[in-house]
Design a protein around this motif. Structure first.
Motif, PDB file in Angstrom:
ATOM      1  N   GLU A 124      47.136  23.310  49.077  1.00  0.00           N
ATOM      2  CA  GLU A 124      46.194  24.416  48.884  1.00  0.00           C
ATOM      3  C   GLU A 124      45.418  24.265  47.577  1.00  0.00           C
ATOM      4  N   ALA A 125      46.112  23.806  46.534  1.00  0.00           N
ATOM      5  CA  ALA A 125      45.435  23.638  45.248  1.00  0.00           C
ATOM      6  C   ALA A 125      44.342  22.585  45.384  1.00  0.00           C
ATOM      7  N   GLY A 126      44.632  21.515  46.110  1.00  0.00           N
ATOM      8  CA  GLY A 126      43.641  20.463  46.310  1.00  0.00           C
ATOM      9  C   GLY A 126      42.441  20.957  47.100  1.00  0.00           C
ATOM     10  N   ARG A 127      42.732  21.583  48.242  1.00  0.00           N
ATOM     11  CA  ARG A 127      41.639  22.060  49.089  1.00  0.00           C
ATOM     12  C   ARG A 127      40.813  23.127  48.381  1.00  0.00           C
TER      13      ARG A 127
END
Lengths: 220, 240
Positions: A124-127
């Motif tokens: 989620e942090a990446g996206r």
């Protein structure tokens, strides 16, 4: 004295067996190289949102894990290659393919488990910073997952190395095949087979010890 | 800056958001409060499509999020998100955590990204931690790095999902201080929080959510000192 040790049945079988060991190790390494590629595709495929991709790789994994490698090797070499396609691949190539296909299924589960074990928040942090799905996998999830794959992959190396011993049935000139050839002429069956086991152990024990150490160091 | 119209979100049969309408103006700080299970985190996560939207519209800076032609990665790169559990990348140093987005999404060179990252680290008071790994930081430090990581994308909006809920009490202050500075610089912020003091002091507007709807909204002073809705009254009486 030295002459007599060198002259025993044990030592005399070694040159033959080592020729076989080279084949054993080559098939294992080349097979696992391709097995890693197949396994990564299959492992990620099993995590895919697309149910056809997921279904395809699930069937592959279940079929391979549910059948013995001896049957797989015979099937690939005599069944598919000779009978069905009529293509004469060498038994070495057949062995490599058999290990790749067989280990691929087990590696798929290793990959799937490792990727799945990475906290969802990482993804989620990446996206949420705008990385694509592929970039998130490549730069964030995969590097962390790969670390967790190393110990079970090492274990798979040991398993596949031993699995190659059944390839003597498709005339792969591995350690076991060479041993049989050797004791059929010398009749030193016990001595030869002791050496066969020792040769396997010379690879598997150091590998296992190294893996233990690596596992502690990686802290996984 | 953000317009939400009749937003619905269901997980299977469970309807978590039952029609949310809200707007956030530029430079506004909107705090979302409410009991757990009220849907406030889900609401926030719909704003950058970390959750699919079941029905309704979310428009961020002119981009309609449910429009299939909108590039969601582009929108997300302009909407910073700070998580309750930080979600720093443990295999990358603090500096590498911050430069990843600028390098891969905005295609900056490593040096350019570093020039963006270092002042931000300084801003959150952690310049000396650039080469450390997240595991060696305290919770409060991790969250400040996470904020710097979001800021490195130069976002138009920042979303905070309970940014201090996982922190030891004594570490909360530093994080809130950074957020307060951001608010003063004019950053548009949506903050899901249990820090009523922060909502009161820094928030321009407070949304009180319960049972998947916004029960009451208004000026923080009005909400906290003179709540109109009985649900708001009962919630505030329990926590204040």
């Amino acid at each position: 004295m030295i002459f007599t040790i060198m002259d025993t049945a044990y030592i005399k079988s070694l040159p033959f067996l080592i020729e076989g060991l080279k084949i054993t190790v080559s098939i294992t390494i080349i097979g696992l190289f391709f097995g890693m590629i197949i396994g990564s595709l299959a492992g990620l495929g099993k995590l895919s949102k697309n149910k056809f991709i997921r279904g395809f790789w699930s069937v592959y994994v279940e079929v391979v894990r549910g059948t013995p490698i001896l049957a797989q090797a015979l099937f690939l070499y005599y069944g598919v290659s000779e009978d069905l396609i009529g293509l004469n691949i060498t038994s070495f190539t057949a062995g490599v393919i058999a290990i790749a296909v067989n280990a691929g299924a087990y590696i798929a589960e290793i990959v799937r488990g490792a990727v799945y074990s990475i906290d969802k928040g990482q993804h989620e942090a990446g996206r949420s910073m705008g990385l694509t799905e592929k970039q998130t996998m490549r730069y964030i999830v995969w590097p962390q997952a790969f670390k967790r794959m190393i110990p079970p992959l090492g274990n798979q190396f040991i398993i596949s190395l031993k699995d190659t011993s059944v390839f003597s049935v498709i005339v792969v000139h591995d350690v076991v095949f060479m041993a049989k050839e050797y004791y059929n002429t010398t009749f030193e069956i016990f001595e030869t087979l002791v050496m066969v086991c020792l040769l396997y152990l010379c690879i598997t024990i150091p590998t296992a010890l190294y893996l233990n150490r690596l596992e502690r160091k990686l802290d996984v | 800056m953000i317009t939400v119209k009749n937003l619905h979100k269901s997980f299977g049969d469970l309807e978590v958001l039952k029609g949310i309408d809200a707007t956030v103006e530029e430079s506004e700080v909107v705090c979302v409060i409410g009991p757990s299970g009220s849907g406030k985190s889900t609401f926030l996560r719909c704003l950058n499509l970390l959750e699919d939207i079941t029905a309704g519209e979310v428009i961020i800076d002119g981009a309609q999020l449910t429009d299939p032609t909108v590039n969601i990665n582009e929108v997300r790169s302009q909407v910073g998100m700070v998580f309750q559990h930080f979600n720093l990348f443990p295999h990358r140093t603090v500096l590498e955590n911050i430069t990843l987005g600028p390098i891969k999404v905005k295609h900056l060179s490593e040096k350019e990204a570093k020039d963006v990252a270092l002042p931000l680290l300084d801003k959150v008071g952690l310049s000396d931690k650039a080469d450390d790994y997240p595991d060696s930081l305290s919770g409060g430090q991790k969250q400040r790095v996470a904020i710097a990581r979001s800021l490195a994308m130069n976002p138009k909006v920042m979303l905070f999902d309970e940014p201090t809920s996982a922190l030891d009490p004594e570490l909360v202050g530093d994080v809130l201080e950074v957020m307060k500075d951001l608010a003063e610089e004019g950053m548009t912020m949506v903050v899901v929080t249990h820090e009523m003091g922060f909502a009161k002091e820094v928030g321009d507007r407070v949304l009180f959510m319960d049972e998947g709807v916004i029960m009451e909204e208004g000026d923080p002073l009005q909400i906290f000192d003179n709540p109109q809705n009985p649900r708001t009254q009962s919630f505030l009486s329990k926590i204040l």
